[in-house]
Design an enzyme around this catalytic site. Structure first.
Site, PDB file in Angstrom:
ATOM      1  N   ALA A 127       5.995   1.035   2.135  1.00 24.88           N
ATOM      2  CA  ALA A 127       6.622   0.063   3.034  1.00 24.88           C
ATOM      3  C   ALA A 127       6.219   0.366   4.465  1.00 24.88           C
ATOM      4  O   ALA A 127       6.854   1.168   5.164  1.00 24.88           O
ATOM      5  CB  ALA A 127       8.142   0.096   2.869  1.00 24.88           C
ATOM      6  N   THR A 129       4.567  -2.517   6.610  1.00 26.84           N
ATOM      7  CA  THR A 129       4.620  -3.748   7.405  1.00 26.84           C
ATOM      8  C   THR A 129       6.051  -4.206   7.667  1.00 26.84           C
ATOM      9  O   THR A 129       6.904  -4.172   6.778  1.00 26.84           O
ATOM     10  CB  THR A 129       3.857  -4.870   6.685  1.00 26.84           C
ATOM     11  OG1 THR A 129       2.516  -4.446   6.452  1.00 26.84           O
ATOM     12  CG2 THR A 129       3.838  -6.140   7.512  1.00 26.84           C
ATOM     13  N   GLU A 245      -7.757   3.601   1.128  1.00 28.13           N
ATOM     14  CA  GLU A 245      -7.142   2.290   0.951  1.00 28.13           C
ATOM     15  C   GLU A 245      -8.145   1.176   1.242  1.00 28.13           C
ATOM     16  O   GLU A 245      -8.249   0.201   0.486  1.00 28.13           O
ATOM     17  CB  GLU A 245      -5.933   2.150   1.874  1.00 28.13           C
ATOM     18  CG  GLU A 245      -5.281   0.776   1.815  1.00 28.13           C
ATOM     19  CD  GLU A 245      -4.044   0.660   2.691  1.00 28.13           C
ATOM     20  OE1 GLU A 245      -3.582  -0.469   2.901  1.00 28.13           O
ATOM     21  OE2 GLU A 245      -3.549   1.700   3.163  1.00 28.13           O
TER      22      GLU A 245
END
Length: 380
Positions: A127, A129, A245
């Site tokens: 989490a 954003t 990522e």
């Protein structure tokens, strides 16, 4: 089917693993894709079966239930999942959330969570954003205030992949707001904690089988041992893991572009216009030739970037350049492939429509294309 005959990074063992992944997806995913999309999430049964087959977190260390394999196995899984038109929910756990716990987790955290993530018993999310903080992680407003042996968390997050399913959320929060980015930490939050709530499952343009949600933290208390790594080191951890990522997103983009191209070739060889197969028109062949050339370059670059990452040499800037190029090239190819379908391409019954709508967000999440150009530009 992806053609890997000219690829340079796969050993026979990797290809054997690819065959296993393909057989699993053909049996357990493709027949249920529409069902997953209608439900707005992949079923927990599928997560568990994926874990049983070794499709989750193959790089996890063996003492914690993993296979201890290299990132090339992640690459195989990512390519096959994306080519099968899966959303990016499983790759998020395998490529993105797992490394944080492996690298920065305490022994207790690793012993508790890694085996469950490998088996599919635990679904994870990260989490970052917030409504007012997207690519700029320095703008995070969620607070984790130390209160004795606990952290008290208040704030909200949005656009969180796996948000509805998640049993474990890696929450990015400010533990020292006055220090800016240097006051950021990552705190592990269990999905059944009092004070944690899930908002609506967000309706998206694409990636329908990924449960994307709002998350809320209202005086949520977690023990201090839920802190991941050291306090106020979260921003450094996040930056250090962004290369993998963004490489993961590059791989997804390349596989999606290949699927779009393959669908376009198949369609134009079957569809006629003005008494001719659409494939026979020079414009069609030139368009496909351009796409094929770009795909050839893309696969060569993916193999280079993956090998660089496995060797520990992929820089943050190179990963950003990779994400920018592959996601923008993906969009160019996917859109051209839809155009070659004509009106049929806009119909959801054709695979190209799903590939097209799922592709768009990859130019945004993990850092938008504009942010990627800024990062590359700063390195010049």
């Amino acid at each position: 089917m992806l053609d890997t005959s000219k690829r340079t990074i796969f050993s026979p063992e990797h290809e054997q693993f690819r065959d296993t992944v393909r057989r699993f997806l053909e049996a357990e995913f493709t027949p249920y894709l529409s069902k997953f999309e209608d439900a707005g999430k992949v079923s927990r049964e599928f997560w568990r079966k994926a874990g049983e087959t070794g499709l989750l977190c193959p790089t996890a260390p063996e003492p914690y239930g993993g296979l201890g394999l290299d990132f090339i196995y992640n690459t195989v899984i990512n390519e096959e999942l994306t080519y099968a038109m899966a959303s990016d929910c499983l790759t998020l756990q395998t490529d993105i959330t797992l490394p944080y716990i492996v690298k920065y987790g305490s022994e207790d955290q690793k012993s508790k969570w890694l085996p469950r993530m490998v088996s599919g018993e635990t679904i994870s999310a990260i989490a970052m954003t917030e409504p007012g903080a997207g690519s700029d992680l320095q703008g995070v407003k969620t607070l984790a205030r130390r209160d004795g042996d606990e952290f008290v968390i208040n704030g909200s997050k949005t656009y969180i992949t796996n948000g509805q399913n998640a049993d474990l959320i890696l929450v990015v929060a400010k533990t020292n707001p006055e220090a800016g980015a240097k006051g950021t930490s990552i705190v592990l939050v269990e999905g059944d904690r009092m004070g944690f709530s899930r908002g609506r499952k967000l309706e998206k343009v694409g990636q329908w089988s990924a449960d994307t949600s709002e998350l809320f933290f209202n005086d949520l208390r977690v023990p201090a041992e839920n802190l991941l790594g050291d306090e106020n080191r979260g921003f450094i951890y996040l930056v250090s893991e962004l290369a993998q990522e963004r490489l993961s997103i590059s791989i997804s983009a390349q596989a999606a572009a290949q699927r779009a191209f393959d669908e376009a070739v198949k369609f134009v060889k079957e569809r006629k216009a003005f008494g001719e197969f659409v494939f026979n028109f020079q414009n069609t062949r030139f368009t496909l030739a351009d796409m094929k050339a770009r795909l050839q370059v893309g696969w060569a670059h993916i193999d280079w970037a993956v090998q660089q990452h496995v060797d520990g040499k992929l820089s943050v800037e190179d990963a950003a350049a990779s994400k920018y190029w592959h996601t923008e090239t993906q969009w160019m190819i996917v859109d051209a492939a839809m155009q070659l379908h004509g009106g049929a391409g806009y119909m959801n019954e054709y695979p190209i429509a799903r590939v097209w709508r799922d592709a768009r967000v990859r130019r945004i999440y993990g850092g938008s294309s504009e942010i990627m150009k800024e990062l590359v530009g700063r390195s010049l």
